[in-house]
Design a protein around this motif. Structure first.
Motif, PDB file in Angstrom:
ATOM      1  N   GLN A  61      29.747  35.121  39.518  1.00  0.00           N
ATOM      2  CA  GLN A  61      30.502  34.649  40.672  1.00  0.00           C
ATOM      3  C   GLN A  61      30.212  33.203  40.991  1.00  0.00           C
ATOM      4  O   GLN A  61      31.060  32.474  41.475  1.00  0.00           O
ATOM      5  N   GLU A  92      27.246  45.813  32.766  1.00  0.00           N
ATOM      6  CA  GLU A  92      28.254  44.754  32.731  1.00  0.00           C
ATOM      7  C   GLU A  92      28.517  44.183  34.121  1.00  0.00           C
ATOM      8  O   GLU A  92      28.396  44.896  35.112  1.00  0.00           O
ATOM      9  N   THR A 112      30.242  40.342  36.376  1.00  0.00           N
ATOM     10  CA  THR A 112      31.015  39.096  36.397  1.00  0.00           C
ATOM     11  C   THR A 112      30.227  38.046  37.142  1.00  0.00           C
ATOM     12  O   THR A 112      29.708  38.297  38.235  1.00  0.00           O
ATOM     13  N   TYR A 123      25.884  37.143  40.359  1.00  0.00           N
ATOM     14  CA  TYR A 123      26.881  37.955  39.652  1.00  0.00           C
ATOM     15  C   TYR A 123      27.166  39.245  40.407  1.00  0.00           C
ATOM     16  O   TYR A 123      26.441  39.625  41.334  1.00  0.00           O
ATOM     17  N   ASP A 124      28.225  39.886  39.967  1.00  0.00           N
ATOM     18  CA  ASP A 124      28.699  41.146  40.543  1.00  0.00           C
ATOM     19  C   ASP A 124      28.577  42.244  39.499  1.00  0.00           C
ATOM     20  O   ASP A 124      28.935  42.013  38.355  1.00  0.00           O
ATOM     21  N   CYS A 181      27.833  39.590  31.144  1.00  0.00           N
ATOM     22  CA  CYS A 181      28.775  39.155  32.184  1.00  0.00           C
ATOM     23  C   CYS A 181      29.931  38.335  31.619  1.00  0.00           C
ATOM     24  O   CYS A 181      29.772  37.598  30.652  1.00  0.00           O
ATOM     25  N   ARG A 182      31.064  38.444  32.306  1.00  0.00           N
ATOM     26  CA  ARG A 182      32.166  37.518  32.068  1.00  0.00           C
ATOM     27  C   ARG A 182      32.079  36.416  33.124  1.00  0.00           C
ATOM     28  O   ARG A 182      31.397  36.579  34.138  1.00  0.00           O
ATOM     29  N   GLY A 183      32.773  35.302  32.868  1.00  0.00           N
ATOM     30  CA  GLY A 183      32.616  34.165  33.782  1.00  0.00           C
ATOM     31  C   GLY A 183      33.848  33.811  34.588  1.00  0.00           C
ATOM     32  O   GLY A 183      33.893  32.767  35.198  1.00  0.00           O
ATOM     33  N   ARG A 184      34.832  34.684  34.560  1.00  0.00           N
ATOM     34  CA  ARG A 184      36.132  34.389  35.210  1.00  0.00           C
ATOM     35  C   ARG A 184      36.016  33.693  36.553  1.00  0.00           C
ATOM     36  O   ARG A 184      36.507  32.600  36.742  1.00  0.00           O
ATOM     37  N   GLY A 185      35.352  34.343  37.475  1.00  0.00           N
ATOM     38  CA  GLY A 185      35.271  33.867  38.851  1.00  0.00           C
ATOM     39  C   GLY A 185      34.793  32.432  38.933  1.00  0.00           C
ATOM     40  O   GLY A 185      35.308  31.625  39.704  1.00  0.00           O
ATOM     41  N   GLU A 218      29.723  45.474  37.442  1.00  0.00           N
ATOM     42  CA  GLU A 218      30.870  46.342  37.196  1.00  0.00           C
ATOM     43  C   GLU A 218      30.354  47.739  36.918  1.00  0.00           C
ATOM     44  O   GLU A 218      30.878  48.728  37.392  1.00  0.00           O
TER      45      GLU A 218
END
Ligand code: GDP
Ligand code: ZN
Length: 294
Positions: free
Chosen positions: A57, A53, A55, A46-47, A25-29, A49
């Motif tokens: 949340q 993979e 993100t 998380y969400d 995961c990325r942590g942008r949110g 993709e």
């Protein structure tokens, strides 16, 4: 939205364990919304993709947060103390226990290197200490990684929780980790014959599944100073005193010089080992000597 637990953070990615799967995961949110940097050990929402993979949340509230190693939501610490090499020290053990208890982490005492016990006398001494600490309410296990002894008794204690190993250098923490999780040894064997200081250069910490639990691959609790503990809180870090304190005459009894103190009575009649109480008193002095911090 799915929920997971961060087991590894590396190069801007968070690896979230969700059941059997690990989602990168990325942590942008999260940075935008919670203004929080996710930590290994965090429970997250998380969400997806795609299959592998996602993100992050949201980071759910943390129960606690260790600095070294940086892990959130630590349930327990396996406090490793060798029977010999280095010699078993109750004063150092009590210091670690206080630090762990003050972080609201449950300690488990693991007396390691039992194969190095030389004679009956030494053995009786170690076993007597193990009994003392059991009577205080602690889980105590005796292990030898050399003879693969006691490991099966330690394993079930790791289930369903996040554990971190703690203890002095040289007591056998890495050896225990290797026995519990042989893959880890394989992974690091190309660097050195066994895990140890310096080699496993830890810019990142990882939680490794052991049974149904997760264990930090990096031992913790480097600072042994009572920075955040006050005199009136100290006895709460001694379970056998905690249990007695409601029988003291004074509600805020510190069990030092107050009359009709149930803790002191318990020490006098041998219910609480004298050495534990002596350590308590010396820790009180140490906390009092601490310069006030403004
Ligand atoms: P750490 O610094 O706490 O991670 O300790 P290590 O796991 O690196 O062990 C320190 C030394 O003790 C190494 O030389 C190990 O081989 C040795 N050692 C670890 N566990 C045992 C044990 O159960 N029995 C014996 N005899 N030696 C051990
Ligand atoms: Zn008291």
């Amino acid at each position: 939205m799915p929920k997971g637990k961060i087991i590894k953070a590396l190069s801007g990615f968070y690896y979230c364990l969700d059941g059997e799967r690990t989602i990168q995961c990325r942590g942008r949110g999260v940075f935008r919304k919670n203004k929080v940097t996710p930590l290994v050990g965090d429970e997250v929402i998380y969400d997806y993709e795609n299959e592998r993979e996602g993100t992050i949340q949201e980071v759910l509230d943390r129960k606690n947060e260790l600095v070294r190693p940086p892990i959130a939501n630590v349930d327990q610490a396996i406090l490793v103390f060798s029977a010999v090499e280095p010699d078993f020290s109750t004063v150092l053990l009590d210091r670690f226990l206080v630090l762990i208890e003050s972080n609201e982490i449950e300690p488990i005492i693991c007396i390691s290197k039992t194969d190095l016990i030389e004679d009956e006398k030494q053995k009786n001494e170690i076993f007597a200490y193990a009994d003392d600490y059991r009577r205080m309410g602690y889980e105590v296990r005796l292990t030898s990684t050399l003879e693969a002894d006691g490991i099966a008794e330690l394993l079930p204690l790791l289930n369903d929780r996040i554990s971190v190993f703690a203890g002095q250098s040289g007591v056998g923490k890495s050896s225990l980790l290797n026995v519990l999780r042989p893959e880890l040894a394989l992974k690091t064997s190309d660097i050195s014959a066994h895990l140890g200081r310096g080699k496993h250069t830890t810019r990142h910490v990882e939680l490794i599944p052991v049974g149904s639990g997760l264990v930090a691959d990096t031992p913790g609790f480097s600072s042994l100073e009572f920075m955040n503990i006050e005199v009136e809180d100290l006895s709460y870090c001694f379970p056998e005193m905690r249990e007695k304190s409601d029988q003291c005459k004074f509600r805020a009894c510190t069990h030092v010089s107050e009359p009709k103190c149930a803790v002191k009575t318990a020490v006098e009649n041998g219910e609480i080992p004298k050495y534990r109480y002596d350590h308590y008193l010396s820790f009180i002095e140490e906390i009092k000597d601490r310069k006030p911090r403004y």
